[in-house]
Design an enzyme around this catalytic site. Structure first.
Site, PDB file in Angstrom:
ATOM      1  N   HIS A  42      -5.723   2.883   1.246  1.00 15.46           N
ATOM      2  CA  HIS A  42      -4.797   3.934   1.691  1.00 15.46           C
ATOM      3  C   HIS A  42      -5.303   4.682   2.932  1.00 15.46           C
ATOM      4  O   HIS A  42      -4.590   4.856   3.900  1.00 15.46           O
ATOM      5  CB  HIS A  42      -4.572   4.974   0.588  1.00 15.46           C
ATOM      6  CG  HIS A  42      -4.129   4.398  -0.720  1.00 15.46           C
ATOM      7  ND1 HIS A  42      -3.257   3.354  -0.812  1.00 15.46           N
ATOM      8  CD2 HIS A  42      -4.439   4.727  -2.008  1.00 15.46           C
ATOM      9  CE1 HIS A  42      -3.029   3.070  -2.098  1.00 15.46           C
ATOM     10  NE2 HIS A  42      -3.747   3.888  -2.840  1.00 15.46           N
ATOM     11  N   ASP A  45       0.900  -1.154   0.000  1.00 14.27           N
ATOM     12  CA  ASP A  45       0.000   0.000   0.000  1.00 14.27           C
ATOM     13  C   ASP A  45       0.936   1.199   0.000  1.00 14.27           C
ATOM     14  O   ASP A  45       1.602   1.473   1.004  1.00 14.27           O
ATOM     15  CB  ASP A  45      -0.870  -0.013   1.267  1.00 14.27           C
ATOM     16  CG  ASP A  45      -1.884   1.102   1.238  1.00 14.27           C
ATOM     17  OD1 ASP A  45      -1.486   2.245   0.942  1.00 14.27           O
ATOM     18  OD2 ASP A  45      -3.070   0.848   1.493  1.00 14.27           O
ATOM     19  N   HIS A  46       1.042   1.867  -1.136  1.00 12.34           N
ATOM     20  CA  HIS A  46       2.137   2.849  -1.249  1.00 12.34           C
ATOM     21  C   HIS A  46       1.991   4.005  -0.264  1.00 12.34           C
ATOM     22  O   HIS A  46       2.945   4.703   0.023  1.00 12.34           O
ATOM     23  CB  HIS A  46       2.317   3.332  -2.692  1.00 12.34           C
ATOM     24  CG  HIS A  46       1.334   4.358  -3.143  1.00 12.34           C
ATOM     25  ND1 HIS A  46       0.073   4.050  -3.576  1.00 12.34           N
ATOM     26  CD2 HIS A  46       1.422   5.708  -3.233  1.00 12.34           C
ATOM     27  CE1 HIS A  46      -0.558   5.155  -3.911  1.00 12.34           C
ATOM     28  NE2 HIS A  46       0.235   6.180  -3.719  1.00 12.34           N
TER      29      HIS A  46
END
Ligand code: BG6
Length: 503
Positions: A242, A179-180
């Protein structure tokens, strides 16, 4: 810093956008920072037939072009290799295994492999299964790790099925769900702000906090991703993953140590404490919107339904605001708000902690004085930093109070290297550290929370989807959701706010 062991990173979907735009540049960045092990290779895997050198030339386009950097770019490119493979065809995997064996032998790299699934999610079943069939999940002779990109399912059922399938072939400690947002320095700094400062943690609870507001606004629309986005929408694209992870970090209890499971256990507990929003309550707690055609300055901007790949009658939300509660000792009664959307006036992601007012409004009768609302703004991007709003006496006669800003901007740390989110996360995986990766149980819990909302929208087409002109802060009714306070209208500059920002 711990050195990563020698290994081969296999990228499935090597001809895709993510590989070119994010992964290869992030790996180059790690190379220049000397974070990659000396014995290291990237094996791009995809259906097209390409010799290694053509793959290298293609990737070069996405690396720095300045002449003085070409030596280091070329040195990095030496680590890249390519293998043609029909990924969806299980019978081809012995070819992959043989190639890995050859590379390992010629480069003296032991059987340590990271498999990065940068492919459409319909391959998330077949790739792990096929890797296992040829023993490429066997960690007894070297590590075998699997990185998976979102979406981790499109609803609770598919997320559970995905986890179950992955666990048939790999152990949870081999799985890295990327999950950036967790790779962003400023997201990680939320842990440091909270748990390294004696002044914040004692007041980080329902006794002192009035409400918490999380905004993730984008100025861009869906660009060329209409086909994907129309089946996703803001809830699946941004909130379930996110922004829920951000909620986890803001709301969690202090972990016992900074270690993957300790931190991920605390995030899970937050998700377990989310008060469910029932299908019948969705209209009360959630606002959805979709951008419509408008003028931004002199430019006529398309509405969402005019975007390519989007259904003319689409009811997919490009904007979402939600109010919810976390039912535990720390957060009893504190409303949390999330607002996210495309084609909003600014590109901003931030968390705002709104503290309660003083119990008695001592300076209230002074002309021109407004009650001070102390806010702590944790700015994730852009103009990364921290801002505290406090009341100060206006110099001169009387006791007029004005709210002023105390702020810190990351760019003041000019000599500090801020890694990209992908660079940081790739490096962590290379070192076997899953702290900043989402764990399967937490992913499912986050789905459990959002699923009734998605169901309500699907089952009750009467729940309104409000239009908002592109370039505005979403549907007007969003203001009503925050019944005791006002949304902040952030600007690209951390210290500025208000409905009219600099562009
Ligand atoms: C992606 C979403 O995961 O995150 C995109 O699919 C979104 O729609 C992007 O634009 C936002 O990421 P960032 O890092 O630009 O805030």
């Amino acid at each position: 810093m711990k050195q990563s062991e020698p290994h081969i990173l296999v990228i499935f979907g090597a001809s895709g956008d993510l590989t070119k735009r994010k992964l290869i540049p992030a790996l180059y960045e790690l190379h220049t920072q000397q974070f990659l092990p000396e014995k290291f290779a990237v094996l791009g895997v995809s259906r097209t037939n390409l010799p290694d050198d053509v793959f290298r030339t293609k990737m070069k386009e996405f690396l720095p072009q300045q002449p003085q950097l070409q030596e280091s770019v070329d040195a990095f490119l030496e680590h890249l290799y390519y293998q043609k493979l029909s990924t969806s065809d299980a019978v081809e995997y012995p070819v992959l295994k043989a190639r890995l064996g050859e590379l390992g032998k010629s480069l003296s790299i032991p059987e340590n492999y990271i498999f990065y699934l940068s492919t459409p999610p319909n391959l998330y079943q077949i790739i792990p299964e096929s890797l296992a069939t040829v023993g490429l999940n066997d960690k007894s002779n070297g590590f075998k790790r699997l990185i998976i990109e979102k979406p981790f399912g499109t609803d609770i059922k598919s997320a559970q099925a995905l986890n179950k399938n992955l666990l048939n072939y790999f152990d949870e400690d081999q799985l890295y769900r990327i999950d950036h947002y967790l790779g962003k320095e400023t997201v990680q700094n939320m842990l440091v702000t909270r748990f390294s400062n004696g002044i914040f943690e004692p007041i980080w609870n329902h006794n002192f906090i009035h409400h918490i507001e999380i905004t993730s606004a984008e100025t861009l629309g869906v660009e060329d991703r209409g086909g994907y986005y129309d089946h996703s929408g803001a809830m699946r694209d941004m909130v379930q993953n996110h922004l829920m992870q951000v909620v986890g970090l803001v709301a969690m209890e202090p972990p016992v140590i900074i270690e993957a499971d300790a931190i991920r256990n605390e995030i899970l507990k937050v998700f377990q404490s989310l008060r469910p929003i029932k299908e019948t309550e969705v209209e009360k707690f959630v606002i959805r919107g979709q951008y419509t055609q408008s003028h931004i300055g002199k430019e006529l901007v398309k509405g969402y339904r005019e975007e390519s790949g989007v259904d003319d009658h689409s009811r997919t939300e490009t904007f979402l605001a939600i109010k919810f509660f976390i039912d535990n000792f720390r957060w009893a009664g504190v409303p949390f708000y999330i607002r996210t959307g495309k084609k909003l006036p600014a590109r901003v992601t931030e968390v705002v902690i709104h503290f309660k007012n003083t119990p008695h409004h001592l300076f209230g009768n002074q002309a021109g004085t407004e009650p001070v609302s102390n806010q702590l703004v944790l700015r994730i991007q852009p103009d990364e930093g921290i801002l505290l709003k406090i009341g100060m006496k206006v110099p001169g006669a009387g006791f007029r109070v004005q709210t002023v800003n105390m702020n810190f901007h990351y760019n003041e740390l000019s000599d500090v290297y801020l890694p990209s989110a992908y660079g940081r996360l790739l490096l962590d995986c290379m070192q076997g550290d899953a702290t900043l990766y989402a764990r399967g149980d937490a992913v499912e819990k986050a789905w459990e929370f959002v699923q009734p909302i998605l169901n309500a929208w699907q089952n009750n087409p009467d729940i309104p989807i409000y239009g908002y002109p592109a370039g505005t802060w979403g549907p007007e009714v969003t203001d009503d959701l925050m019944d005791d306070g006002l949304w902040r209208f952030p600007c690209k500059n951390l210290a500025h706010d208000g409905e009219y920002c600099e562009l």
